[in-house]
Scaffold this active site. Sequence first.
Site, PDB file in Angstrom:
ATOM      1  N   ASN A 155      33.182 -45.716  13.794  1.00  0.00           N
ATOM      2  CA  ASN A 155      34.239 -44.795  13.381  1.00  0.00           C
ATOM      3  C   ASN A 155      34.290 -43.520  14.207  1.00  0.00           C
ATOM      4  O   ASN A 155      35.308 -42.844  14.244  1.00  0.00           O
ATOM      5  CB  ASN A 155      34.065 -44.441  11.911  1.00  0.00           C
ATOM      6  CG  ASN A 155      32.658 -44.009  11.576  1.00  0.00           C
ATOM      7  OD1 ASN A 155      31.688 -44.743  11.814  1.00  0.00           O
ATOM      8  ND2 ASN A 155      32.511 -42.813  11.050  1.00  0.00           N
ATOM      9  N   CYS A 330      28.806 -27.503  12.820  1.00  0.00           N
ATOM     10  CA  CYS A 330      29.553 -26.554  12.014  1.00  0.00           C
ATOM     11  C   CYS A 330      30.678 -27.213  11.224  1.00  0.00           C
ATOM     12  O   CYS A 330      31.225 -26.621  10.316  1.00  0.00           O
ATOM     13  CB  CYS A 330      30.135 -25.455  12.901  1.00  0.00           C
ATOM     14  SG  CYS A 330      28.859 -24.462  13.630  1.00  0.00           S
TER      15      CYS A 330
END
Lengths: 406, 139
Positions: A155, A330
Amino acid sequence: MVKLPIYMDNHATTRLDPRVLEAMLPYFSEKFGNAASRNHAFGWEAEEAVEKARATIASLLNAKSKEIIFTSGATESDNLAIKGVVEFYREKGNHIITCVTEHKAVLDSCRALERLGKAEVTYLPVDKYGMVDPDDVRQAITDRTVLITIMYANNEIGTIHPVAEIGKIAKDKGILFHCDAVQAVGKIGVDVERDGIDLLSLTAHKIYGPKGLGALYVRSRGPRVRLAPIIDGGGHERGMRSGTLNVPGIVGFGAACEIAAAEMAAEARRLTDLRNKLQAGVFERLDEVYLNGHPTQRLPGNFNVSFAYVEGESLLMGISDIAVSSGSACTSATLEPSYVIRALGVGEELAHSSIRFGLGRFNTEEEVDYVVDRVAKEVKRLREMSPLYEMAREGIDLKSVQWRTD
Amino acid sequence: MAYSSKVIDHYTNPRNVGSFAKDDPSVGTGVVGAPECGDVMKLQLKIDEGGVIEDARFKTFGCGSAIASSSYVTELVKGKHIDEALAIKNTVIVKELNLPPVKIHCSVLAEDAIKAAISDWKKHRGNAAEQSKKTAAEA
């Protein structure tokens, strides 16, 4: 002028195809019956729609209708396949073979079984392109192995595993083979007979269908696969998955598979061309750009790339009118960079700098041109702001620097 | 996660991006963080004889909040005496930029960068003082 924002995150989810919506609508209103109601017309109508969709989905995989079990999504399908097999075949063994770049739904199902002491798991490594070696699979097999679970295509990086080879190994050894094919179904040809797959997870929302609707293919013959259910109740779906069927969702899933079957070949060609244009444009405009994933054995719409010296989230912020995703720490809930990119051995800093572009049915050439231009400009701006870029240009080897991380 | 307007402002129009010459004795350079952690900040301070910060420059590899934290810090320290600058706590940055809890480490890194830059300047001055003592002795 292109319409903004641009959606280029089609590995995450896809927009519902208007034709799919059209097919679903009556099942939200006048055709509201419960497919399990056996004694009136409302139930019959719903059941007929469900069976039609089941047949369409099965035919896309070269499977039989009765081999399709509806679930709430691929996460549930993965859980059911892995936990269901381990539970049912516990007399036979308890060993699972999987790979480090699998989706969390597979990895965490395996870990849950390990924690409960119900399974032992081998996590196979991947090569620098993210591909698992069939020989590693063969060598990991023990007389306690009950399941091999390897995804069809990744993916994040789009790498397509040698699934048919793995399927053959599994068959030769008499071990069940589960394949999470969420990203592959409807994008490239998936054939459970050719590929030797015994269990296969898929979901509607990656192929322009609705969210909340998945399926698990469960082989009925050669061998007949048995599963212990993880959701008990009214015995729907041949006892493998109880719960009232989501009829509008299933109708949408069927419609999405019907469109995929008819348009997949042409769409794959178009998306490969668009992807190649995007990739070529980015490589032409920028230096020190690294492709993540396999150069050729890759999903048509996938382009995962690391822009050296630029942190992924800051780049996403700079191109906020383009929806893509990043392997940067992040952007994840765990504050760790992508485990898939790290598994390629490219180094943590390139994992932080990775961006995933996922092209889909509704993307256009104009959008690709716009994206190339925006990305190139923003990467250049951020590099001018990057101390790493400056150091690299001064000839400093970033690997030799003693970084202060106290 | 949405960014605060102040983070977006600093990210879009970063203040004082750039570099001073590293060998300028009036310049202190602090480089903190590491590429594998996803954040590296370089903060440079130009400090006069009396210890007052005359000017500041930064370059940052990191997320938007890291860029905004360092950009804000360059504005914050200018005109301050190094003792005042050393007293700056990361919480000031968190408050100004409305950083969410997951981005607090960006402000900590910016605080560390100030300390690293000033300590580098002090080292320079020490060396320079020694150098001039040496030169004086030789003469």
